[in-house]
Design an enzyme around this catalytic site. Structure first.
Site, PDB file in Angstrom:
ATOM      1  N   ARG A 279       0.808  -1.149  -0.094  1.00 36.99           N
ATOM      2  CA  ARG A 279       0.170  -0.308   0.022  1.00 36.99           C
ATOM      3  C   ARG A 279       0.919   1.304  -0.006  1.00 36.99           C
ATOM      4  O   ARG A 279       1.955   1.256   0.614  1.00 36.99           O
ATOM      5  CB  ARG A 279      -0.959   0.134   1.465  1.00 36.99           C
ATOM      6  N   ARG A 294       2.202   0.612  10.450  1.00 33.95           N
ATOM      7  CA  ARG A 294       1.737   1.045   8.746  1.00 33.95           C
ATOM      8  C   ARG A 294       3.009   1.190   7.890  1.00 33.95           C
ATOM      9  O   ARG A 294       3.707   1.856   7.823  1.00 33.95           O
ATOM     10  CB  ARG A 294       1.236   2.709   8.809  1.00 33.95           C
ATOM     11  N   GLU A 366      -6.788  -1.622  15.098  1.00 35.43           N
ATOM     12  CA  GLU A 366      -7.436  -2.476  14.331  1.00 35.43           C
ATOM     13  C   GLU A 366      -6.539  -3.643  13.920  1.00 35.43           C
ATOM     14  O   GLU A 366      -5.387  -3.142  13.501  1.00 35.43           O
ATOM     15  CB  GLU A 366      -7.764  -1.602  12.918  1.00 35.43           C
ATOM     16  N   SER A 369     -10.548  -6.555   9.665  1.00 33.86           N
ATOM     17  CA  SER A 369     -11.532  -5.559   9.191  1.00 33.86           C
ATOM     18  C   SER A 369     -12.636  -6.809   8.269  1.00 33.86           C
ATOM     19  O   SER A 369     -12.055  -7.484   7.461  1.00 33.86           O
ATOM     20  CB  SER A 369     -11.103  -4.772   8.336  1.00 33.86           C
ATOM     21  N   ARG A 408       0.663  -6.815  12.422  1.00 32.77           N
ATOM     22  CA  ARG A 408       0.124  -6.212  13.607  1.00 32.77           C
ATOM     23  C   ARG A 408       0.019  -7.115  14.810  1.00 32.77           C
ATOM     24  O   ARG A 408      -0.199  -7.073  15.934  1.00 32.77           O
ATOM     25  CB  ARG A 408      -1.117  -5.690  13.102  1.00 32.77           C
TER      26      ARG A 408
END
Length: 446
Positions: A279, A294, A366, A369, A408
């Site tokens: 990303r 991130r 998070e 999801s 994560r």
RNA sequence: GGAGAGAUGGCCGAGUUGGCUGAAGGCGCUCGCCUGCUAAGCGAGUGUAGGGUUAAAAGCCCUACCGAGGGUUCGAAUCCCUCUCUCUCCGCCA
């Protein structure tokens, strides 16, 4: 399991399904407008209506002309066979043909105007989704476990990782740049162990079929799942090729069945897939700049489902439970929130986020999801199924969820299982995947 | 990278001197008949999407689709161009 699925090849990706979307919007204009406003999207009804009206004016005219052409061409063929002179008819048909060409050009111009409008309209939220502006309105629907009690000030994971010599951010940025990580020794092994651990549970206990897809996809896939055309900036594209690095396994895995008509008996289909994800994180400059949270590249185990429309909401519940199971086995405290209308992703009709507790940062983050896209992706990607004994086809519903984001999870393990002496305990469930070791020892101990 | 071959309905496979082929034939599948099981046999049916008709549905009518896009033509699965994909041989390579 799916076997020998027929591939319907006659359409150019969204042409056929494009119309269904149109009809739905036309018939539910006000409802569509209202629900989109709840998620912060303003649909320009008058622009839509005027283009749609033009389209519906031209279409019957064009079809009548084509009908005429077909009939007269038959007549010409008959006359020629019987040795009659068809010259007058032919010259008349020249004019009709010309007219058809003009109408066709007009229609395709209208479609060209309509397509970009339709392609950037987000999905309509499900009725059960709470209306809200942003993440502060996301209700917590359940919590599992509790925050670990620590007799010392917990460190953030990047400090733990660097002290243990298992994470090296400095060298990663030398290799690639910022937002990359270099895992070493037991760190690399931990990442790999988690991937296998998660895959095995979903395969052996939850009934998913493992797939390992390409990590680059073409633009048709990105359009099918909704990343394109609206979110091009978030993607890495291979220069000079129609290839994008996948931002999630959702893209290649959902597109496994693009432009296919499945049999009712094939459904539901469950896939689980490990892939790296890429990303650009455009627009998040200065956010989460430290640590693994991130990254431009991270690993994820993804759950993807295809099912019949009437089952998709119970499938969402079970998919979410499947993702939660990983956190439970690892003994990580987490909560589940429902995303409100304003926080919902572009393609989703409803989403649950799993948020894991991070003691080093003292917040919930998070880690998964889980979304039901209903027929939104299926419409764009042309994924249908046929019910036994009935004619025609219907769009399937697609769902997916992280099960889990691996990087994560490492963050959560390091922060939740850190010890006063600097070591990190490996939760019991994971030890078989870590060659039986019970902890990552602090260098100071040796 | 070089040289060829090909892409037709759920599958196999006809159709390339353009016209009545949405598409022969076979297989599969569905329904019915027959046979006291199984197998075989007989008959009928069997693509998708859009539009119209309908209160809706069924039905009926029309349009589009023979890898994709464009062109020639009164008319294209059939001719021409571009692209994509698949396959074979040679070279190269993890």
């Amino acid at each position: 399991m799916v076997k020998d699925l027929p591939i319907s090849k006659q359409r150019n990706s969204y042409r056929g399904s494009f119309m269904l979307d149109l009809k739905f919007i036309r018939n539910h204009l006000d409802a569509v407008k209202t629900s989109l406003r709840n998620r912060g999207y303003d649909l320009d009804i008058s622009a839509f209506e005027s283009i749609d009206r033009k389209r519906r004016e031209i279409l019957p005219v064009l079809e009548n002309l084509r009908h005429r052409r077909n009939k007269v061409s038959e007549e010409i063929a008959r006359m020629k066979r019987e040795g009659q002179d068809a010259t007058p008819l032919i010259s008349e048909m020249k004019k009709v043909s010309q007219e058809i060409k003009e109408k066709e050009a007009a229609l395709s111009e209208i479609d060209e105007q309509l397509k970009p409008i339709l392609m950037v309209i987000p999905n309509i939220p499900h009725d059960s989704v709470p209306v809200g502006r942003d993440e502060t309105s996301n209700p917590v629907i359940r919590t599992w476990g509790r925050q670990p009690e620590m007799q010392f000030e917990p460190l953030p994971h990047w400090e733990i990782g660097e002290k243990l010599g298992i994470l090296d951010f400095a060298r990663a940025s030398k290799i690639a740049g910022t937002r990359f990580a270099l895992y070493k020794g037991l760190g690399a092994k931990l990442e790999r162990a988690l991937i296998s651990f998660m895959l095995d549970i979903h395969i052996n206990e939850h009934g998913y079929t493992e797939v390992l897809p390409p990590f680059m996809v073409n633009s048709a896939c990105m359009t099918g799942t909704g990343q394109l055309p609206k979110f091009k900036e978030d993607l890495f594209k291979i220069e000079g090729w129609d290839f994008y690095l996948i931002p999630t396994a959702e893209v290649p895995v959902t597109n496994i069945h693009r432009e296919e008509t499945l049999k009712e008996d094939d459904l539901p289909i469950y896939y689980v897939s490990y892939t790296p994800c890429f990303r650009s994180e455009a627009g998040s400059y200065g956010k989460d700049t430290r640590g693994l949270i991130r990254q431009h590249q991270f690993n994820k185990v993804e759950l993807v489902k295809f099912c019949k429309p009437e089952n998709s909401y119970e499938e969402l519940e079970s998919l979410t439970r499947n993702a939660e199971e990983i956190l439970r086995r690892l003994g990580l405290h987490y909560r589940v929130v429902t995303l409100c209308t304003g926080d919902l992703g572009f393609s989703a009709a409803k989403t649950y986020d799993l948020e894991v507790w991070l003691p080093g940062q003292k917040l919930y983050r998070e880690i998964s999801s889980c979304s039901n896209f209903e027929d939104f992706q299926a419409r764009r990607a042309g994924i249908r199924f046929k019910r036994k004994g009935s004619s025609g086809t219907e769009l399937v519903h697609t769902l997916n969820g992280s099960g889990l984001a691996v990087g994560r999870t490492v963050v959560a393990l390091l922060e939740n299982y850190q010890q006063q002496d600097g070591s990190v305990v490996i939760p019991e469930a994971l030890r078989p995947y870590m060659a039986g070791i019970e902890s990552i020892p602090s260098p100071l101990q040796e």
